[in-house]
Write a protein that holds these residues in place. Structure first.
Motif, short mmCIF file in Angstrom:
data_model
loop_
_atom_site.label_atom_id
_atom_site.label_comp_id
_atom_site.label_asym_id
_atom_site.label_seq_id
_atom_site.Cartn_x
_atom_site.Cartn_y
_atom_site.Cartn_z
N ARG A 117 0.83 -1.20 0.00
CA ARG A 117 0.00 0.00 0.00
C ARG A 117 0.87 1.26 0.00
NH1 ARG A 117 -3.06 -1.90 3.43
NH2 ARG A 117 -2.26 -0.97 5.35
N ALA A 118 1.98 1.21 0.72
CA ALA A 118 2.85 2.38 0.81
C ALA A 118 3.69 2.58 -0.45
CB ALA A 118 3.78 2.23 2.01
N ALA A 119 4.06 1.49 -1.12
CA ALA A 119 5.01 1.59 -2.24
C ALA A 119 4.34 1.71 -3.60
CB ALA A 119 5.94 0.37 -2.24
N VAL A 120 3.16 1.14 -3.78
CA VAL A 120 2.51 1.13 -5.09
C VAL A 120 1.72 2.42 -5.27
CG1 VAL A 120 0.77 0.01 -6.52
CG2 VAL A 120 2.46 -1.37 -5.30
N ALA A 121 2.21 3.26 -6.19
CA ALA A 121 1.54 4.53 -6.45
C ALA A 121 0.33 4.36 -7.36
CB ALA A 121 2.52 5.51 -7.09
N GLY A 122 0.21 3.20 -7.95
CA GLY A 122 -0.88 2.91 -8.87
C GLY A 122 -0.43 1.88 -9.87
N ILE A 123 -1.39 1.34 -10.60
CA ILE A 123 -1.09 0.36 -11.64
C ILE A 123 -0.90 1.06 -12.97
CG2 ILE A 123 -2.04 -1.62 -12.93
CD1 ILE A 123 -3.68 -2.25 -10.34
N HIS A 124 0.10 0.63 -13.71
CA HIS A 124 0.30 1.10 -15.08
C HIS A 124 -0.26 0.02 -16.00
CE1 HIS A 124 3.32 2.85 -18.26
NE2 HIS A 124 2.15 2.52 -18.80
N LEU A 125 -1.31 0.35 -16.73
CA LEU A 125 -1.92 -0.57 -17.69
C LEU A 125 -1.35 -0.25 -19.07
CD1 LEU A 125 -3.97 -2.83 -18.27
CD2 LEU A 125 -5.72 -1.05 -18.52
N GLU A 126 -0.43 -1.10 -19.54
CA GLU A 126 0.24 -0.88 -20.82
C GLU A 126 -0.44 -1.76 -21.87
OE1 GLU A 126 4.69 -1.12 -22.86
OE2 GLU A 126 4.34 -1.96 -20.87
N GLY A 127 -1.45 -1.22 -22.52
CA GLY A 127 -2.27 -1.99 -23.43
C GLY A 127 -3.58 -2.33 -22.75
N PRO A 128 -4.50 -3.00 -23.43
CA PRO A 128 -4.36 -3.55 -24.79
C PRO A 128 -4.72 -2.58 -25.89
CG PRO A 128 -6.49 -4.19 -23.90
CD PRO A 128 -5.81 -3.36 -22.84
N PHE A 129 -4.94 -1.29 -25.52
CA PHE A 129 -5.43 -0.30 -26.49
C PHE A 129 -4.26 0.32 -27.27
CE2 PHE A 129 -8.41 0.33 -22.69
CZ PHE A 129 -9.23 -0.73 -23.07
N ILE A 130 -3.42 -0.53 -27.82
CA ILE A 130 -2.21 -0.08 -28.51
C ILE A 130 -2.32 -0.36 -30.00
CG2 ILE A 130 -0.76 -0.37 -26.46
CD1 ILE A 130 0.18 -3.05 -27.67
N SER A 131 -1.28 -0.02 -30.74
CA SER A 131 -1.30 -0.24 -32.17
C SER A 131 -1.25 -1.73 -32.50
CB SER A 131 -0.11 0.45 -32.83
OG SER A 131 -0.09 0.17 -34.22
N PRO A 132 -2.05 -2.17 -33.47
CA PRO A 132 -1.95 -3.55 -33.92
C PRO A 132 -0.82 -3.78 -34.91
CG PRO A 132 -3.70 -2.45 -35.13
CD PRO A 132 -3.16 -1.45 -34.14
N ALA A 133 -0.14 -2.70 -35.33
CA ALA A 133 0.88 -2.80 -36.37
C ALA A 133 2.14 -3.48 -35.86
CB ALA A 133 1.22 -1.42 -36.91
N ASP A 134 2.73 -4.35 -36.66
CA ASP A 134 4.01 -4.95 -36.31
C ASP A 134 5.03 -3.85 -36.10
OD1 ASP A 134 2.92 -7.45 -36.58
OD2 ASP A 134 3.70 -7.80 -38.60
N GLY A 135 5.91 -4.06 -35.16
CA GLY A 135 6.91 -3.04 -34.82
C GLY A 135 6.39 -2.15 -33.73
N ALA A 136 5.33 -1.40 -34.01
CA ALA A 136 4.75 -0.53 -32.98
C ALA A 136 4.17 -1.35 -31.84
CB ALA A 136 3.67 0.35 -33.60
N ARG A 137 3.62 -2.52 -32.16
CA ARG A 137 3.03 -3.37 -31.13
C ARG A 137 4.09 -3.95 -30.21
NH1 ARG A 137 1.50 -7.01 -34.16
NH2 ARG A 137 2.78 -8.75 -33.44
N GLY A 138 5.33 -4.08 -30.69
CA GLY A 138 6.38 -4.69 -29.89
C GLY A 138 6.10 -6.15 -29.64
N ALA A 139 6.35 -6.61 -28.42
CA ALA A 139 6.15 -8.02 -28.07
C ALA A 139 4.75 -8.30 -27.54
CB ALA A 139 7.19 -8.43 -27.04
N HIS A 140 3.87 -7.30 -27.56
CA HIS A 140 2.51 -7.52 -27.06
C HIS A 140 1.76 -8.46 -28.00
CE1 HIS A 140 2.16 -4.08 -24.02
NE2 HIS A 140 3.42 -4.07 -24.45
N PRO A 141 1.00 -9.40 -27.44
CA PRO A 141 0.31 -10.39 -28.29
C PRO A 141 -0.77 -9.75 -29.16
CG PRO A 141 -0.38 -10.60 -26.00
CD PRO A 141 0.76 -9.64 -26.01
N ALA A 142 -0.69 -9.99 -30.48
CA ALA A 142 -1.59 -9.35 -31.43
C ALA A 142 -3.04 -9.73 -31.19
CB ALA A 142 -1.17 -9.72 -32.86
#
Length: 387
Positions: A117-142
């Protein structure tokens, strides 16, 4: 609460010996010591590090499901030994159910464990609302990439008990500006990342309330027009904080220098650390079935394609050391990038650093050349000795 006590060290900004008076979890006062009083041999003293993007470390991973609350607590303790007093556990693109389970587990950990509770300032949600394009998507599952959906996001936020603090998305989707505005109105930081958006779409995102760029220069297509392109547009947007991975592998020194110069106090260093951070060099298998290699230099790459990175394996203190070692920043400047600047972005009182009344979140460390070794980390004035 522990009674008032005093801590001495060399101020990271001036190099002068100082003494902190700690009480009630805060810095009660800071005074400079005379050479006679300091006694010599003091460690360095600096604010606790603040990491906006941590996927895992030391074999722990918030994206290996089912996530257990105990895993989050173990991450807090492991990161504290590395000088990180505040961070955002980062949940990446996955199925709706998987994301819901992960954020719910983090919220449960915050309820069960005071240190979480003291250390976690919040959750970072990285995706799934990202680019579907190869390269921009990185290693995120298409297969799990999706357009922004407010109702879906609200379901995750409910599961997280309101803990989602940052959302990384690409504004190339129709309706992205409306989604960004809703997030901003609800107090969630919107960060542009993993994007193939046009300059017009990036400008629209900023106008709607986006205030951050996720690992700027990475999570983008490998070949871009000379200009315009998404990197230039984000660099030029004064409203955007520019986050960068300063490990010597994700970005060359020249790009790091440009981001720091363009963004100033809105430049931020993030680790984007994966579970292999802090592990010995060697070959490893990932939870999704791939094989990776961690080199002695800290570079994590795919076993069968060494030219491709498999994530970041350097925690913040190593990135601070890299910046100073490359002559890109002073110790104070590099430390601010990894402490005061991200704390300011999150609106945390830790942004005040080593000042009277600020939270007593700080570290004692030793320097050997540019390398840093954490001696003790204090959270709310309570020491946690480094192993």
């Amino acid at each position: 609460m522990k009674a008032e006590h005093r801590v001495r060290g060399l101020h990271f900004r001036t190099g002068r010996a100082v003494e902190l008076l700690i009480g009630e979890g805060r810095i009660q006062s800071l005074s400079e010591l005379s050479d006679q009083d300091s006694g010599g041999g003091l460690p360095w003293l600096a604010p606790g590090l603040v990491d906006l993007q941590v996927n895992g470390c030391f074999g722990l991973d918030v994206n290996t499901l089912p996530l257990m609350p105990e895993t989050v607590a173990d991450m807090v303790r492991a990161l504290r030994r590395e000088g990180v007093t505040t961070f955002c556990p980062t949940v990446i693109t996955n199925s709706a159910a998987a994301i819901g389970q992960a954020v719910q587990a983090i919220a449960l950990a915050a309820r069960r464990f005071p240190e979480v509770r003291a250390a976690v300032a919040g959750i970072h949600l990285e995706g799934p609302f990202i680019s579907p394009a190869d390269g921009a998507r990185g290693a995120h599952p298409a297969e799990h990439v999706a357009p922004p959906d407010w109702d879906v996001f609200r379901g995750w936020q409910d599961a997280a008990a309101g803990l989602i603090r940052i959302v990384t998305l690409s504004p190339e989707w129709p309706g992205a500006s409306d989604f960004i505005a809703r997030c901003a109105d609800s107090g969630v930081i919107v960060s542009i990342g993993h994007t193939a958006a046009s300059p017009e779409q990036i400008r629209a995102a900023v106008a709607a309330g986006a205030t951050m760029s996720t690992h700027l220069g990475n999570g983008i297509q490998p070949m871009l027009p000379r200009h315009p392109n998404p990197i230039w547009e984000q660099l030029a947007a004064d409203e955007l904080h520019g986050c960068m991975i300063a490990d010597g592998f994700h970005l060359p020194p020249s790009v790091l220098k440009v981001i720091m110069r363009m963004k100033g106090k809105r430049a931020v260093v993030v680790s984007d650390a994966v579970s292999f951070s802090g592990m010995p060099p060697g070959a490893y298998s990932t939870h999704i079935g791939g094989s990776v290699v961690l080199t002695p230099e800290g570079r994590l790459h795919l076993a069968e394609q060494p030219q491709l990175l498999a994530g970041s394996a350097m925690l913040l203190k190593e990135q601070v050391a890299y910046l100073t070692g490359q002559g890109l920043a002073s110790l104070a400047g590099a430390w601010d990038l990894a402490s005061a600047h991200p704390a300011e972005l999150l609106g945390l009182p830790q942004a005040a650093g080593l000042t009277e009344g600020a939270p007593a979140d700080f570290v004692l460390f030793e320097r050997k050349g540019h390398a840093l070794k954490i001696v003790t980390t204090y959270k709310a004035g309570i020491p946690d000795a480094s192993e």
